[in-house]
Write an enzyme that holds these catalytic residues in place. Structure first.
Site, PDB file in Angstrom:
ATOM      1  N   GLU A 162      33.448  40.875  33.867  1.00 41.12           N
ATOM      2  CA  GLU A 162      33.432  40.183  32.588  1.00 41.12           C
ATOM      3  C   GLU A 162      32.015  39.831  32.115  1.00 41.12           C
ATOM      4  O   GLU A 162      31.666  38.640  31.982  1.00 41.12           O
ATOM      5  CB  GLU A 162      34.289  38.911  32.652  1.00 41.12           C
ATOM      6  CG  GLU A 162      35.735  39.178  33.011  1.00 41.12           C
ATOM      7  CD  GLU A 162      36.609  37.916  32.988  1.00 41.12           C
ATOM      8  OE1 GLU A 162      36.100  36.837  32.633  1.00 41.12           O
ATOM      9  OE2 GLU A 162      37.793  38.021  33.341  1.00 41.12           O
ATOM     10  N   GLU A 167      42.617  41.811  36.660  1.00 40.52           N
ATOM     11  CA  GLU A 167      43.034  40.400  36.658  1.00 40.52           C
ATOM     12  C   GLU A 167      44.124  40.218  35.618  1.00 40.52           C
ATOM     13  O   GLU A 167      44.046  40.772  34.515  1.00 40.52           O
ATOM     14  CB  GLU A 167      41.883  39.442  36.279  1.00 40.52           C
ATOM     15  CG  GLU A 167      40.845  39.257  37.328  1.00 40.52           C
ATOM     16  CD  GLU A 167      39.752  38.260  36.908  1.00 40.52           C
ATOM     17  OE1 GLU A 167      40.031  37.345  36.102  1.00 40.52           O
ATOM     18  OE2 GLU A 167      38.623  38.435  37.392  1.00 40.52           O
TER      19      GLU A 167
END
Ligand code: IFM
Length: 458
Positions: free
Chosen positions: A165, A359
């Protein structure tokens, strides 16, 4: 009805170093920007820090045992850069590498495939003191660190991810200021973003030079925003959010360019691109990770209940959760968005590599019942609905190879400290006792069946 997943599908859970390890002053580890940030009063709810976290540094063997009991066939974790190179670019700390070696060996004994993430936001503080990700050299320091970790573990680890991320590290860390290092400046954000991506490309090249047979990827958090109306403000805001959150990461990585509308919107600030950088950043990957949690529904300013203050230039819009169920994070539960993001990727980037959902999960805090069980049916429902969506896209022909629930354990949820619980396994932070939530038992059944008993996607 049982929805079956492809043969060989990876069923995992994910964690990250700063969120679970603790052992902050042990084994020669140096300080990271998250140590500094969490120890700064007012930055993290409750003044919580990752000093001890879930004490995984000492309990990793038992934690691998818990993974085994759930039947995971994969585990995604991150390596702490300051545990391996305490000052970021100097001497290698063999004790840090040994810890990860022991972890990988324990996973091997349990027949659990490791997926190693090299950077999950814990930059060595010493590098931050010299400019951190705003400085170009950090990209090359990262590539050298990647080389060191890869050199030590590539005999056992097939799946590698450079960054987790980078949006959060660059935008929340350098523009919103909610994450370490807490900077609030658009140019800092753009410099950090470009150098993170450059570091990604440089690291992939460095690792491939050692062993080209390993599988290199990156993990992006992607959520395709939805316009709730067709006013010029809402359409413009939706385009901007999509540009900042999604395209300004996927375009450079998958197509070798920054989106022209984002460049125009953010001027006079700029991505500090030098000749050749975009070729490095867009080096072809072996797999591509998507972290997916929620969707953004864009509405006029003042009409929504979620601020858009993390997005520069979006003061004319807000986000709404009206009519949506939400998690303890206040995030809407929107499994359709997982389908949307994978479809968007496939349509936009025809040459894309295979995907993995690296995720997906939710924060809910359900009590421990008298009999010791934790009935977290909202988490089961969340996971089941997202897996039903994932199954649908796989049936539609999109190549998705694995799914990692976030998270294996409750852990340090960044600026929210320990106040938000994402784990399949509950952690009692007073005793460090672990208790499998019902969702962990349910997930064990999913893995054993390689499928879900699912009602249609709601
Ligand atoms: O806890 C984080 C993780 O570190 C990165 N992805 C989102 C999770 C939940 O907020």
């Amino acid at each position: 009805m049982t929805l079956r997943f492809p043969e060989g599908f990876l069923w995992g859970a994910a964690t990250s170093a700063y969120q679970i390890e603790g052992g902050a002053d042990e084994g020669g580890r140096g300080p990271s920007i998250w140590d500094t940030f969490s120890h700064t009063p007012g930055r993290v709810i409750g003044g919580d820090t990752g000093d001890v976290a879930t004490d995984h540094y000492h309990r990793y063997r038992a934690d691998v045992g818990l993974m085994e009991s759930i039947g995971l066939n994969a585990y995604r974790f991150s390596v702490s850069w300051p545990r391996v190179i305490p000052d970021g670019d100097g001497a290698v700390n063999q004790r840090g590498l040994d810890f990860y070696r022991r972890l990988v060996d324990a996973l091997g004994e349990a027949d659990i495939e490791p997926l190693v993430t090299l950077y999950h936001w814990d930059l060595p503080q010493a590098l931050q003191d010299r400019g951190g990700w705003m400085r170009r050299q950090t990209a090359f320091d990262f590539a050298r660190y990647a080389e060191v970790v890869f050199g030590a573990l590539h005999d056992r680890v097939t799946l590698w991810s450079t960054l987790n991320e980078p949006y959060v590290a660059a935008h929340l860390g350098h523009y919103a200021g909610w994450h370490a290092p807490g900077t609030t400046d658009v140019q800092a954000m753009m410099s950090a973003q470009h150098h993170l991506l450059l570091g990604h490309g440089a690291a992939v090249a460095a690792m491939r030079a050692i062993d080209p047979a390993r599988r290199q990827g990156i993990v992006l958090n992607l959520e395709i925003p939805v316009a709730t109306g067709d006013s010029p403000a809402v359409l413009d805001g939706t385009r901007r959010v999509e540009g900042l959150l999604d395209r300004s990461f996927t375009d450079p990585v998958l197509a070798g360019r920054y989106p022209s509308d984002v460049i125009a919107d953010l001027a006079p600030a700029r991505f500090p691109v030098e000749p050749g950088d975009l070729e490095v950043i867009s080096t072809p990957l072996d797999w591509f990770g998507v972290n997916y949690y929620r969707q953004w529904f864009i509405t006029e300013a003042g009409m929504g209940d979620l601020p858009l203050s993390e997005f520069p230039g979006c003061g004319h819009v807000s986000a709404t959760t009206a009519g949506q169920e939400t998690t303890d994070m206040g995030w809407p539960i929107t499994p359709q968005g997982l389908i949307d993001v994978l479809t968007w990727l496939v349509d936009r980037y025809p040459g894309h590599p295979p995907f993995m959902i690296t995720e997906n999960g939710c924060a809910f805090d359900d009590p421990v019942a008298e009999d010791g069980t934790i009935d977290d049916r909202r988490r089961i429902d969340y996971l089941r609905r997202h897996l039903a969506g994932l199954h649908q896209v796989i049936e539609d022909g999109i190549d998705v190879r694995g799914y990692f629930a976030w998270s294996l354990l409750d852990n340090f949820e960044w600026a929210s400290g320990y106040s938000k619980r994402f784990g399949l396994i509950q952690v009692d932070y007073d005793t460090q006792a672990r208790t499998l939530r019902n969702s962990a038992r349910w997930y064990a059944g999913v893995i054993a069946a390689n499928g879900i008993d699912a009602p249609p996607l709601r």
